[in-house]
Design a protein around this motif. Structure first.
Motif, mmCIF file in Angstrom:
data_model
loop_
_atom_site.group_PDB
_atom_site.id
_atom_site.type_symbol
_atom_site.label_atom_id
_atom_site.label_comp_id
_atom_site.label_asym_id
_atom_site.label_seq_id
_atom_site.Cartn_x
_atom_site.Cartn_y
_atom_site.Cartn_z
ATOM 1 N N SER A 50 34.560 27.832 41.156
ATOM 2 C CA SER A 50 35.752 27.951 41.991
ATOM 3 C C SER A 50 35.407 28.263 43.440
ATOM 4 C CB SER A 50 36.671 29.054 41.458
ATOM 5 O OG SER A 50 37.150 28.762 40.181
ATOM 6 N N PHE A 51 34.263 28.879 43.657
ATOM 7 C CA PHE A 51 33.953 29.404 44.988
ATOM 8 C C PHE A 51 33.828 28.327 46.063
ATOM 9 C CE2 PHE A 51 31.332 31.248 48.344
ATOM 10 C CZ PHE A 51 32.049 32.400 48.594
ATOM 11 N N PRO A 52 33.139 27.193 45.832
ATOM 12 C CA PRO A 52 32.999 26.203 46.918
ATOM 13 C C PRO A 52 34.325 25.717 47.494
ATOM 14 C CG PRO A 52 31.407 25.745 45.187
ATOM 15 C CD PRO A 52 32.314 26.813 44.658
ATOM 16 N N THR A 82 41.132 43.111 39.220
ATOM 17 C CA THR A 82 41.097 41.659 39.054
ATOM 18 C C THR A 82 39.992 41.236 38.099
ATOM 19 O OG1 THR A 82 41.935 41.414 41.316
ATOM 20 C CG2 THR A 82 40.990 39.465 40.277
ATOM 21 N N VAL A 83 38.837 41.892 38.198
ATOM 22 C CA VAL A 83 37.736 41.599 37.271
ATOM 23 C C VAL A 83 38.156 41.916 35.838
ATOM 24 C CG1 VAL A 83 35.386 42.229 36.591
ATOM 25 C CG2 VAL A 83 35.943 41.930 39.012
ATOM 26 N N VAL A 84 38.734 43.096 35.651
ATOM 27 C CA VAL A 84 39.169 43.504 34.307
ATOM 28 C C VAL A 84 40.257 42.567 33.788
ATOM 29 C CG1 VAL A 84 40.251 45.344 32.965
ATOM 30 C CG2 VAL A 84 38.508 45.902 34.661
ATOM 31 N N THR A 85 41.179 42.174 34.666
ATOM 32 C CA THR A 85 42.261 41.268 34.256
ATOM 33 C C THR A 85 41.704 39.960 33.717
ATOM 34 O OG1 THR A 85 43.784 42.194 35.889
ATOM 35 C CG2 THR A 85 44.302 40.014 35.030
ATOM 36 N N GLY A 86 40.771 39.359 34.453
ATOM 37 C CA GLY A 86 40.214 38.086 34.022
ATOM 38 C C GLY A 86 39.483 38.185 32.701
ATOM 39 N N LEU A 87 38.643 39.205 32.562
ATOM 40 C CA LEU A 87 37.861 39.363 31.336
ATOM 41 C C LEU A 87 38.753 39.618 30.125
ATOM 42 C CD1 LEU A 87 34.893 41.514 32.696
ATOM 43 C CD2 LEU A 87 34.783 39.135 31.939
ATOM 44 N N MET A 188 36.751 37.641 44.284
ATOM 45 C CA MET A 188 35.888 36.554 43.828
ATOM 46 C C MET A 188 34.440 37.009 43.753
ATOM 47 S SD MET A 188 37.365 33.028 45.449
ATOM 48 C CE MET A 188 36.392 32.130 44.238
ATOM 49 N N VAL A 189 33.994 37.714 44.792
ATOM 50 C CA VAL A 189 32.624 38.226 44.787
ATOM 51 C C VAL A 189 32.451 39.275 43.696
ATOM 52 C CG1 VAL A 189 30.912 39.518 46.133
ATOM 53 C CG2 VAL A 189 32.260 37.712 47.223
ATOM 54 N N GLY A 190 33.463 40.125 43.515
ATOM 55 C CA GLY A 190 33.401 41.133 42.462
ATOM 56 C C GLY A 190 33.265 40.519 41.089
ATOM 57 N N THR A 307 39.583 32.417 38.393
ATOM 58 C CA THR A 307 39.840 30.986 38.524
ATOM 59 C C THR A 307 41.267 30.673 38.973
ATOM 60 O OG1 THR A 307 40.368 30.887 36.162
ATOM 61 C CG2 THR A 307 38.104 30.369 36.810
ATOM 62 N N THR A 308 42.122 31.684 39.041
ATOM 63 C CA THR A 308 43.502 31.475 39.497
ATOM 64 C C THR A 308 43.804 32.448 40.630
ATOM 65 O OG1 THR A 308 44.351 32.970 37.777
ATOM 66 C CG2 THR A 308 44.280 30.638 37.261
ATOM 67 N N PRO A 309 43.295 32.153 41.838
ATOM 68 C CA PRO A 309 43.520 33.067 42.964
ATOM 69 C C PRO A 309 44.994 33.210 43.291
ATOM 70 C CG PRO A 309 42.631 30.970 43.718
ATOM 71 C CD PRO A 309 42.559 30.956 42.233
ATOM 72 N N LYS A 310 45.322 34.319 43.915
ATOM 73 C CA LYS A 310 46.721 34.632 44.207
ATOM 74 C C LYS A 310 47.283 33.622 45.196
ATOM 75 C CE LYS A 310 49.730 38.554 44.975
ATOM 76 N NZ LYS A 310 50.358 38.340 43.663
ATOM 77 N N SER A 311 48.378 32.969 44.824
ATOM 78 C CA SER A 311 48.920 31.878 45.630
ATOM 79 C C SER A 311 49.460 32.356 46.974
ATOM 80 C CB SER A 311 50.013 31.141 44.852
ATOM 81 O OG SER A 311 51.054 32.023 44.493
ATOM 82 N N SER A 312 50.009 33.578 47.021
ATOM 83 C CA SER A 312 50.546 34.065 48.294
ATOM 84 C C SER A 312 49.442 34.274 49.326
ATOM 85 C CB SER A 312 51.321 35.371 48.089
ATOM 86 O OG SER A 312 50.485 36.383 47.550
#
Length: 326
Positions: A50-52, A82-87, A188-190, A307-312
């Motif tokens: 996702s990063f590029p 955010t890290v915990v949410t994704g995992l 993202m870096v986290g 993989t789903t960054p905040k849209s706002s």
């Protein structure tokens, strides 16, 4: 409502429905990969791929300033959340029926409403409190404590809902002060660092097809987030926000067709109760003078992951202005 407003709202609803369909497909792919790989591995490669494209978007932030946050404590807290949410969300999708995970995640508006009181100073009156309590009853119906076997997956889904909701409220608190690129980059870096450190302990060799599915997750997450931006640009929040609940239809269909999952009566009843309470909260927030911060409608419905960054946040960067998030 004028014909032009109705047209814009229709476009906004269509964009939102498309976004939710892609998000649901994203989650179905996560579930497919979760049968073979650890959530740490999925999140690592998802964030890496996702990063590029996100980095290209971040280059649009032409405003002068450093990457040093103005609220380092809040930024660190949000990054951890955010890290915990994704995992936890990815783990829940791997081990629970898709529809059941969605129903639990739909509790996020209830949690946001509660957290907005101490964090944002939001005043929640009796009607919204009643909606929150009704929604929590819906969560209890789904979980059926004492009647059904609760698993780590249920705990993970609840954790994802709570952490995702908290992260959304934090953005509302500090978004006026922080650069959009800071709000986007640190989580993202986290994710990349945290899952990278765990990767040697959980890594399983991947074939080309599974690596391709990792790329699909990254592409779908960003595409759906962009469609959410278009939806809120086109239509009113009161019309667009409720479209998030269409994900339950996709989850039910994917669960039945791909994973041999059914929708049991308790989950269906709980979903009805939770969705009804969430819709009422959105309705109350969008009424003039009913909410000072509109934390639920501004959260834009989707739990933020690697993989789903905040849209706002993305919206400000897409504009090329890098404005702070309000």
């Amino acid at each position: 409502m004028t014909p032009q407003t109705a047209h814009h709202n229709f476009r906004g609803a269509i964009f939102a429905l498309m976004a939710m369909g892609i998000f649901a497909t994203h989650d179905a792919v996560v579930k497919t990969l979760g049968a073979s790989y650890s959530p740490f591995q999925i999140v690592f490669f998802g964030s890496l791929l996702s990063f590029p494209p996100v980095a290209v978007i971040m280059l649009n932030d032409a405003r002068e300033g450093s990457l040093r946050p103005r609220h380092p404590g809040w930024i660190l807290f949000r990054t951890v959340l955010t890290v915990v949410t994704g995992l936890t969300a990815f783990y829940a999708f791997s081990v629970l029926p898709l529809a059941q995970v969605y129903v639990i995640l739909f509790a996020s508006p209830l949690i946001i409403t509660i957290l907005a009181i101490p964090i944002l100073g939001e005043k929640v009156r009796a009607r919204r409190w009643a909606a929150v309590l009704v929604g929590l009853v819906g969560v209890i119906i789904v979980l059926r404590p004492g009647q059904a076997d609760l698993s780590w997956g249920h705990g993970a889904a609840l954790t994802a809902a709570i952490c995702g909701a908290t992260a959304s409220v934090i953005v509302r608190k500090i978004g006026a002060d922080e650069r959009s690129v800071v709000l986007l980059l640190y989580p993202m870096v986290g994710n990349f660092i945290a899952t990278g450190l765990a990767l040697p302990f959980v890594y399983r060799p991947m074939d080309l097809a599974d690596l391709g599915l990792m790329a699909v997750i990254a592409a779908f997450g960003l595409t759906a987030s962009f469609l959410v931006i278009l939806a809120y640009r086109a239509g009113e929040a009161a019309i667009v926000a409720p479209m998030q609940y269409s994900q339950i239809l996709w989850a039910t269909a994917y669960g039945y067709l791909l994973f041999d999952e059914g929708l049991d009566g308790a989950t269906a009843l709980g979903a009805t109760v939770i969705i009804a309470s969430g819709l009422y909260i959105v309705f109350r927030e969008t009424r003039t003078g009913a909410s000072a911060h509109r934390p639920v409608t501004e959260a834009r419905g989707r739990t933020e992951t690697a993989t789903t960054p905040k849209s706002s946040v993305l919206q400000r960067l897409f504009s090329g202005r890098g404005n702070r998030v309000s």
